[in-house]
Design a protein around this motif. Structure first.
Motif, short mmCIF file in Angstrom:
data_model
loop_
_atom_site.label_atom_id
_atom_site.label_comp_id
_atom_site.label_asym_id
_atom_site.label_seq_id
_atom_site.Cartn_x
_atom_site.Cartn_y
_atom_site.Cartn_z
N GLY A 1 0.90 -1.28 -0.14
CA GLY A 1 0.05 0.29 -0.29
C GLY A 1 0.35 1.70 0.26
O GLY A 1 0.38 2.12 0.15
N GLN B 1 2.19 1.66 7.84
CA GLN B 1 1.62 1.55 6.85
C GLN B 1 0.23 0.25 8.12
O GLN B 1 -0.37 -0.17 7.39
N GLN C 1 -2.75 1.29 9.07
CA GLN C 1 -3.56 1.61 8.61
C GLN C 1 -3.98 0.73 7.92
O GLN C 1 -5.98 0.62 7.50
N LEU C 2 -3.49 -0.51 7.91
CA LEU C 2 -3.99 -1.70 7.24
C LEU C 2 -4.78 -2.53 8.47
O LEU C 2 -6.20 -2.90 8.50
N ARG D 1 -6.29 -0.13 10.83
CA ARG D 1 -7.94 0.20 10.60
C ARG D 1 -8.88 -0.46 9.85
O ARG D 1 -9.75 -0.36 10.34
N GLN D 2 -8.25 -0.45 8.22
CA GLN D 2 -8.78 -1.20 6.88
C GLN D 2 -9.73 -2.45 7.73
O GLN D 2 -10.63 -2.87 6.64
N ARG D 3 -8.75 -3.11 8.04
CA ARG D 3 -9.05 -4.91 8.43
C ARG D 3 -10.73 -4.15 9.77
O ARG D 3 -11.86 -4.69 9.63
N GLU E 1 -12.70 -1.77 9.77
CA GLU E 1 -13.63 -1.25 8.40
C GLU E 1 -14.23 -2.12 8.01
O GLU E 1 -15.10 -2.42 7.80
N LEU E 2 -13.57 -3.56 7.14
CA LEU E 2 -13.90 -4.36 6.38
C LEU E 2 -14.95 -5.89 7.46
O LEU E 2 -15.59 -5.67 6.72
N SER F 1 -17.86 -3.67 8.34
CA SER F 1 -18.81 -3.88 6.10
C SER F 1 -19.48 -6.14 7.10
O SER F 1 -20.14 -6.19 6.05
#
Length: 127
Positions: A60, A92, A95-96, A98-100, A102-103, A106
């Motif tokens: 990323g 990073q 960030q990853l 945080r994205q995990r 959020e996923l 979802s």
């Protein structure tokens, strides 16, 4: 030609990138192949850099971040480059993570909505 150097076409095939991508990486100075007339030849240094570029993209990192990181080695050496890498990796990883999160939210929401739709379909079939 030596076996340790790849042609433009071989480089594209080895890394599964388009010619446009490879030319762009040269344009932004991530790669600097040898020139033999119009031919480009990629030695071990360029192959190693391409490996790092693609790995960085997979993690990323932006192309500019990768370019700056590679430049540090050239200008300052291994230790400063590794110190910079650790800082980039820490950022990073946050960030990853945080994205995990959020996923996961979802995915849970989508599963719940799907189950509601399946239940509604069951009621519509019965009625």
């Amino acid at each position: 030609m030596s076996d340790s150097r790849l042609t433009f076409k071989e480089m594209c095939a080895r890394f599964d990138v388009t010619p446009r991508t490879l030319r762009y990486y040269e344009y932004i100075e991530l790669l600097a192949p040898e020139r033999d007339g119009r031919a480009r030849l990629y030695g071990p240094r360029e192959v190693a850099r391409m490996t790092l570029i693609l790995r960085g993209r997979r993690f990323g990192f932006s192309l500019e971040e990768i370019r700056q990181w590679l430049l540090i080695y050239q200008q300052k050496g291994t230790r400063p480059q590794l110190e910079h890498w650790v800082r980039l990796a820490d950022r990073q990883l946050e960030q990853l993570e945080r994205q995990r999160g959020e996923l996961e939210v979802s995915i849970a929401d989508l599963r719940a909505l799907r189950e509601t739709a399946v239940a509604e379909l069951g009621r519509l079939v019965e009625g």
